[in-house]
Design a protein around this motif. Structure first.
Motif, short mmCIF file in Angstrom:
data_model
loop_
_atom_site.label_atom_id
_atom_site.label_comp_id
_atom_site.label_asym_id
_atom_site.label_seq_id
_atom_site.Cartn_x
_atom_site.Cartn_y
_atom_site.Cartn_z
N LYS A 33 0.83 -1.22 0.00
CA LYS A 33 0.00 0.00 0.00
C LYS A 33 0.86 1.26 0.00
CE LYS A 33 -1.98 -1.44 3.78
NZ LYS A 33 -1.54 -2.84 3.78
N THR A 34 1.80 1.33 0.92
CA THR A 34 2.59 2.55 1.04
C THR A 34 3.42 2.77 -0.23
OG1 THR A 34 2.60 2.37 3.43
CG2 THR A 34 4.35 3.69 2.45
N THR A 35 3.98 1.69 -0.74
CA THR A 35 4.78 1.79 -1.98
C THR A 35 3.91 2.33 -3.11
OG1 THR A 35 6.09 -0.10 -1.21
CG2 THR A 35 6.20 0.41 -3.58
N ALA A 80 -3.09 7.68 6.49
CA ALA A 80 -4.15 7.31 7.44
C ALA A 80 -3.79 6.04 8.20
CB ALA A 80 -5.47 7.14 6.68
N ASP A 81 -2.53 5.65 8.12
CA ASP A 81 -2.05 4.49 8.87
C ASP A 81 -1.30 4.99 10.10
OD1 ASP A 81 -0.92 2.22 9.88
OD2 ASP A 81 0.14 1.64 8.03
N PRO A 82 -1.76 4.64 11.31
CA PRO A 82 -1.05 5.10 12.51
C PRO A 82 0.42 4.71 12.52
CG PRO A 82 -3.12 4.02 13.10
CD PRO A 82 -2.94 3.82 11.63
N GLY A 90 2.42 5.19 10.18
CA GLY A 90 3.08 6.37 9.61
C GLY A 90 4.21 6.09 8.64
N SER A 91 4.10 5.05 7.82
CA SER A 91 5.21 4.74 6.90
C SER A 91 5.38 5.80 5.81
CB SER A 91 5.00 3.38 6.24
OG SER A 91 4.85 2.39 7.22
N SER A 92 4.27 6.28 5.24
CA SER A 92 4.48 7.28 4.18
C SER A 92 4.95 8.60 4.79
CB SER A 92 3.26 7.44 3.26
OG SER A 92 2.07 7.37 3.92
MG MG Z 1 1.94 0.85 4.74
#
Ligand code: MG
Ligand code: ADP
Length: 233
Positions: free
Chosen positions: A16-18, A39-41, A43-45
């Motif tokens: 997803k992040t990629t 919106a992911d806690p 926080g990768s992006s």
């Molecule tokens: Mg991700």
């Protein structure tokens, strides 16, 4: 009104992040004002954006906003009307954030590895989202499965044939372009800005850009409302 892309799959590590970073980077390259809503806690992006900035490679044309819960997500989407494109990077579990992202998206992109485990989880997610949309009396958003970490060795293999046949039987639409497994994508997401801030002379970067361009063109076309001709077909 910005175009909204939600990148969703409750399975962690599906890409997803990629995919969110690639989508935003391609739109920015074409001069659109793009923002990733993380919106992911986890926080990768956000981490990608912050470490790129720290390295002096502030992602060109891509802003980043954090929205770690459903309320923050809804508020962020209301505030970001001035952008051309909003890409929502969603968490690796099913919940309110994923549902809200999907309901508000012009296109839901579901990255998926070429394996029946991954494909069946994606189909379950789509069915759940369809139920949420029906309950909210909203149409289900356009959605596409995007094979990720694809390898040319996957072509003509039994796992690929099985997954394609299964998704077809479930009437789930799959992108004809896959995102290949490439070290360049891994390097970029480690904090090196967008693909267009990576060295032009590097052939693997050029191949990654070509792949990203093909995938994003197809996703952009899928996000547009169907013309009357297509609706009638
Ligand atoms: Mg991700
Ligand atoms: N197409 C790809 N090529 C190479 N590595 C990839 C690709 N897609 C994902 N990865 C790697 O797989 C891991 C999980 O990807 P990520 O985008 O963080 O997934 P998610 O956001 O769904 O948890 C990361 O280490 C990432 O670099």
């Amino acid at each position: 009104m910005p175009s909204v892309f939600a990148v969703a799959n409750p399975k962690g590590g599906s890409g997803k992040t990629t995919v969110a970073i690639i989508l935003a980077g391609e739109f920015a390259k074409h001069g659109y004002a793009a923002v990733i809503v993380d919106a992911d806690p986890q926080g990768s992006s956000y981490q990608w954006h912050a470490s790129s900035v720290a390295r002096g490679l502030s992602p060109a044309g891509v802003d980043l906003v954090r929205a770690p819960d459903e309320g923050a997500l809804v508020q962020a989407l209301e505030r970001l009307g001035g952008y051309d494109v909003i890409v929502i990077d969603t968490p690796g579990y099913y919940g309110g954030v994923l549902v809200q992202s999907a309901l508000r998206a012009d296109l839901v992109v579901l990255p998926c590895k070429v394996h029946t485990f991954d494909a069946s989880q994606v189909v379950r997610t789509i069915r759940n989202l369809e139920q949420h949309a029906a309950a909210a009396q909203l149409p289900m958003s356009q959605h596409r499965v995007l094979f990720n970490e694809y390898d040319s060795l996957d072509r003509n293999t039994r796992p690929l044939r099985e997954v394609v046949a299964y998704l077809d039987a479930e009437r789930v639409q799959v992108c004809s372009n896959a995102l290949y497994r490439r070290v360049t994508f891994r390097t970029m997401t480690s904090g090196f800005g967008t693909l267009y801030q990576m060295p032009d002379k590097d052939e693997s970067v050029r191949k990654a850009r070509y792949n990203a361009d093909q995938v994003v063109r197809e996703l952009l076309a899928a996000s547009q409302p169907a013309s009357d001709d297509e609706t009638a077909a």
